[in-house]
Motif scaffolding. Structure first.
Motif, short mmCIF file in Angstrom:
data_model
loop_
_atom_site.label_atom_id
_atom_site.label_comp_id
_atom_site.label_asym_id
_atom_site.label_seq_id
_atom_site.Cartn_x
_atom_site.Cartn_y
_atom_site.Cartn_z
N GLU A 5 0.87 -0.92 -0.04
CA GLU A 5 -0.02 0.04 -0.06
C GLU A 5 0.83 1.28 -0.06
N ASP A 6 1.98 1.17 0.50
CA ASP A 6 2.77 2.29 0.61
C ASP A 6 3.52 2.68 -0.61
N ILE A 7 3.56 1.76 -1.61
CA ILE A 7 4.35 2.09 -2.91
C ILE A 7 3.40 2.73 -3.73
N LYS A 8 3.48 3.91 -4.09
CA LYS A 8 2.65 4.65 -4.91
C LYS A 8 3.11 5.67 -5.78
N LEU A 9 2.70 6.01 -6.87
CA LEU A 9 3.19 7.01 -7.94
C LEU A 9 2.06 7.55 -8.77
N SER A 10 1.40 8.39 -8.64
CA SER A 10 0.19 8.75 -9.43
C SER A 10 0.57 10.23 -10.17
N VAL A 11 0.62 10.13 -11.41
CA VAL A 11 1.38 11.22 -12.18
C VAL A 11 0.06 12.26 -12.89
N PRO A 12 -0.43 13.21 -12.35
CA PRO A 12 -1.46 14.02 -12.87
C PRO A 12 -1.51 14.40 -14.45
N GLU A 13 -2.14 14.72 -14.92
CA GLU A 13 -2.16 15.84 -16.27
C GLU A 13 -1.22 14.94 -17.16
N SER A 14 -1.42 13.87 -17.54
CA SER A 14 -0.33 13.20 -18.35
C SER A 14 -0.32 13.80 -19.59
N VAL A 15 -1.47 14.07 -20.36
CA VAL A 15 -1.75 14.71 -21.58
C VAL A 15 -0.84 15.96 -21.59
N VAL A 16 -0.83 16.59 -20.59
CA VAL A 16 0.09 17.91 -20.76
C VAL A 16 1.51 17.61 -20.45
N ARG A 17 1.70 16.87 -19.53
CA ARG A 17 3.03 16.57 -18.68
C ARG A 17 3.81 15.91 -19.79
N PHE A 18 3.37 14.99 -20.62
CA PHE A 18 4.15 14.20 -21.41
C PHE A 18 3.85 14.58 -22.88
N ALA A 19 3.45 15.66 -23.05
CA ALA A 19 3.00 16.00 -24.46
C ALA A 19 4.13 16.02 -25.33
N GLU A 20 5.23 16.48 -24.76
CA GLU A 20 6.47 16.49 -25.58
C GLU A 20 7.65 16.01 -24.96
N THR A 21 7.38 15.08 -23.91
CA THR A 21 8.43 14.57 -23.09
C THR A 21 8.00 13.14 -22.74
N HIS A 22 8.81 12.22 -23.03
CA HIS A 22 8.48 10.60 -22.69
C HIS A 22 8.65 10.70 -21.11
N PRO A 23 8.00 9.89 -20.44
CA PRO A 23 7.97 9.96 -18.76
C PRO A 23 9.51 9.55 -18.55
N GLY A 24 10.29 8.53 -19.32
CA GLY A 24 11.58 8.18 -18.89
C GLY A 24 12.64 9.27 -18.91
N ASP A 25 12.15 10.39 -19.66
CA ASP A 25 13.07 11.44 -20.02
C ASP A 25 12.72 12.70 -18.97
N ASP A 26 11.64 12.63 -18.04
CA ASP A 26 11.21 13.34 -17.29
C ASP A 26 11.80 13.07 -15.83
N THR A 27 12.92 13.68 -15.58
CA THR A 27 13.80 13.67 -14.28
C THR A 27 12.98 13.07 -13.19
N GLU A 28 12.12 14.06 -12.76
CA GLU A 28 11.38 13.86 -11.84
C GLU A 28 10.51 12.52 -11.53
N ILE A 29 10.03 12.10 -12.73
CA ILE A 29 9.12 10.82 -12.87
C ILE A 29 10.26 9.81 -12.71
N ALA A 30 11.38 9.76 -13.55
CA ALA A 30 12.37 8.76 -13.62
C ALA A 30 12.85 8.63 -12.12
N ASP A 31 13.18 9.50 -11.55
CA ASP A 31 13.76 9.20 -10.00
C ASP A 31 12.52 8.43 -9.34
N LYS A 32 11.44 9.04 -9.59
CA LYS A 32 10.11 8.54 -8.69
C LYS A 32 10.00 6.92 -9.01
#
Length: 187
Positions: free
Chosen positions: A142-169
């Motif tokens: 239960e304590d392992i979570k990652l919910s990334v909001p506004e995916s259409v905007v956040r990943f419009a031009e960036t792959h999640p793996g290239d988003d440093t914050e998301i890659a770290d999380k």
């Protein structure tokens, strides 16, 4: 020996941000962990006990059960469809919950993460996925979570793996799940 984490993605869309997040997990797996992306959820028929009989189980469902049974842990990637879990992911959980008492999930540490267009990143769907997987026999972390909001905007031009914050999380999620898979009795 490497901890094998099986990733199941609850979106069939080729450009799915959840699929991209899972692909990033494959690449970001830390030393001692291996994330395998399961292919084939689209081929699994809707669960029906009439076709889930010994000797006649659909090959796609057998492949899923075997993949989960051979994994050390499971990582679900869930988008949110109409405020809840997508049918393809729920169907996979249903197949994995059977036969009754012998779920492929039994004792497997499992975490749920994902991204969605909404402002909460799909938390309702992820909570539903945790609930269903737990009832199906998984040891839901239960304590392992990652919910990334506004995916259409956040990943419009960036792959999640290239988003440093998301890659770290995401790397931290995998590391935590790896630790749970190697803990005595998958505590």
């Amino acid at each position: 020996m490497s901890v094998r984490i099986l990733a199941l993605v609850g979106s069939l869309r080729a450009g799915s941000h959840n699929r991209q997040l899972a692909e990033a997990a494959v690449k970001l797996a830390p030393e001692g962990a291996e994330v395998d992306l399961f292919e084939g959820l689209a081929e699994i028929p809707f669960y029906n006990e009439d076709i889930d009989v010994e000797g006649a189980v659909p090959a796609a469902a057998t492949k899923l059960r075997e993949a989960v049974a051979s994994a050390d842990a499971v990582l679900l990637f869930s988008p949110e469809y109409n405020g809840t879990i997508p049918a393809v992911l729920k169907n996979a959980i249903d197949w994995l919950s059977r036969p009754y008492g012998a779920s492929a999930f039994n004792g497997k540490p499992l975490a749920v993460v994902g991204t969605a267009y909404g402002q909460y990143g799909g938390v309702w769907a992820q909570d539903e996925a945790r609930k269903a997987a737990g009832i199906a026999g998984a040891t839901v972390i239960e304590d392992i979570k990652l919910s990334v909001p506004e995916s259409v905007v956040r990943f419009a031009e960036t792959h999640p793996g290239d988003d440093t914050e998301i890659a770290d999380k995401l790397t931290e999620v995998i590391t935590q799940l790896q630790g749970r898979a190697t803990a005595p009795a998958a505590a």
